[in-house]
Design an enzyme around this catalytic site. Structure first.
Site, mmCIF file in Angstrom:
data_model
loop_
_atom_site.group_PDB
_atom_site.id
_atom_site.type_symbol
_atom_site.label_atom_id
_atom_site.label_comp_id
_atom_site.label_asym_id
_atom_site.label_seq_id
_atom_site.Cartn_x
_atom_site.Cartn_y
_atom_site.Cartn_z
ATOM 1 N N GLY A 46 0.892 -1.256 -0.098
ATOM 2 C CA GLY A 46 -0.113 0.008 0.111
ATOM 3 C C GLY A 46 0.906 1.462 0.141
ATOM 4 O O GLY A 46 1.979 1.091 0.266
ATOM 5 N N GLN A 51 3.111 9.800 1.414
ATOM 6 C CA GLN A 51 4.261 9.196 1.418
ATOM 7 C C GLN A 51 5.188 9.547 0.312
ATOM 8 O O GLN A 51 6.444 9.626 -0.189
ATOM 9 C CB GLN A 51 4.157 7.706 1.110
ATOM 10 C CG GLN A 51 3.841 7.224 2.654
ATOM 11 C CD GLN A 51 3.665 5.647 2.551
ATOM 12 O OE1 GLN A 51 2.713 5.111 2.175
ATOM 13 N NE2 GLN A 51 4.777 4.788 2.788
ATOM 14 N N CYS A 91 6.925 -0.887 6.107
ATOM 15 C CA CYS A 91 6.392 0.271 5.429
ATOM 16 C C CYS A 91 7.262 0.962 4.569
ATOM 17 O O CYS A 91 8.719 0.879 4.645
ATOM 18 C CB CYS A 91 6.008 1.585 6.469
ATOM 19 S SG CYS A 91 5.486 3.172 5.932
ATOM 20 N N LEU A 92 6.922 1.429 3.128
ATOM 21 C CA LEU A 92 7.831 1.887 2.277
ATOM 22 C C LEU A 92 8.713 2.867 2.683
ATOM 23 O O LEU A 92 9.717 3.444 2.246
ATOM 24 C CB LEU A 92 7.390 2.038 0.969
ATOM 25 C CG LEU A 92 6.649 0.938 0.179
ATOM 26 C CD1 LEU A 92 6.049 1.272 -1.151
ATOM 27 C CD2 LEU A 92 7.854 -0.080 -0.099
ATOM 28 N N HIS A 133 -3.227 0.465 7.969
ATOM 29 C CA HIS A 133 -2.056 1.216 8.138
ATOM 30 C C HIS A 133 -2.068 2.205 7.136
ATOM 31 O O HIS A 133 -1.526 3.303 7.478
ATOM 32 C CB HIS A 133 -0.984 0.153 7.387
ATOM 33 C CG HIS A 133 0.244 0.676 7.166
ATOM 34 N ND1 HIS A 133 1.594 0.112 7.796
ATOM 35 C CD2 HIS A 133 0.920 1.563 6.271
ATOM 36 C CE1 HIS A 133 2.702 0.537 7.496
ATOM 37 N NE2 HIS A 133 2.351 1.691 6.526
ATOM 38 N N GLU A 134 -2.695 2.319 6.002
ATOM 39 C CA GLU A 134 -2.762 3.468 4.979
ATOM 40 C C GLU A 134 -3.571 4.528 5.787
ATOM 41 O O GLU A 134 -3.379 5.939 5.462
ATOM 42 C CB GLU A 134 -3.129 3.279 3.612
ATOM 43 C CG GLU A 134 -2.296 2.179 2.996
ATOM 44 C CD GLU A 134 -0.891 2.483 3.054
ATOM 45 O OE1 GLU A 134 -0.427 3.725 2.877
ATOM 46 O OE2 GLU A 134 0.103 1.366 3.086
ATOM 47 N N HIS A 137 -1.503 6.575 7.874
ATOM 48 C CA HIS A 137 -0.844 7.570 7.387
ATOM 49 C C HIS A 137 -1.481 8.852 6.940
ATOM 50 O O HIS A 137 -0.849 9.903 7.233
ATOM 51 C CB HIS A 137 -0.279 7.111 5.820
ATOM 52 C CG HIS A 137 0.916 6.258 5.872
ATOM 53 N ND1 HIS A 137 2.137 6.734 6.340
ATOM 54 C CD2 HIS A 137 1.390 5.061 5.597
ATOM 55 C CE1 HIS A 137 3.211 5.610 6.240
ATOM 56 N NE2 HIS A 137 2.578 4.667 5.883
#
Ligand code: NI
Length: 160
Positions: A46, A51, A91-92, A133-134, A137
């Site tokens: 995701g 991000q 996480c990226l 998770h997203e 963010h």
């Protein structure tokens, strides 16, 4: 389409709240396409717009499960969650860090898709985890702040 640069953990923007999208115009559609390309490039499950440096409530998700689809969630809202389980997460924006966190077993959400149509999703498993998770963010929250103590693993990247 173009790859976007993924903001990394020390970047303050990751702690900021994203604003709702008021109009799904060409700029948003381009953002969505770029986000999908960027997520796939780095094998992410995701990606949230923050991000890539855009404080708008836009999320893309691909769990890569058989029969799954790519989800585009604009202005997502959690309606309900059920249960709680411990899951491994990454996480990226924190490419070398992995840890356990608690996530709902199930989540029920409402959002707009990239055409502006309202969608409702009832998710379990990795999809529920990714959605939560997203959405974190979008609220300026990152997984590293909610890890279960003692579960953090830092992976040293292999030298190529
Ligand atoms: Ni993330």
């Amino acid at each position: 389409m173009a790859l976007r640069i993924i903001r990394q953990e020390e970047d303050e923007i990751l702690r900021k709240k994203s604003r709702p999208v008021e109009k799904i115009d060409d700029k948003i559609k381009e953002l969505v396409k770029d986000m999908i390309e960027t997520m796939h490039k780095y094998d992410g499950v995701g990606l949230a717009a923050v991000q890539v440096g855009v404080l708008k409530q836009v999320v893309v998700i691909d769990t890569y499960e058989e029969g799954s689809q790519i989800y585009v969630l604009i202005n997502p809202e959690i309606i309900k969650t059920k249960g709680l389980r411990e899951v491994e997460e990454g996480c990226l924006s924190f490419p070398n860090k992995f840890a356990k966190v608690k996530r709902p077993e199930e989540v029920y959400i409402r959002a707009l898709n990239e055409e502006g149509k309202e969608i409702k999703i009832k998710a379990k498993g990795i999809l529920a985890q990714a959605i939560c998770h997203e959405i974190d963010h979008l609220n300026g929250e990152v997984f590293i702040d909610k890890i279960i103590p003692g579960t953090l693993e830092i992976i040293t990247p292999e030298k190529k």
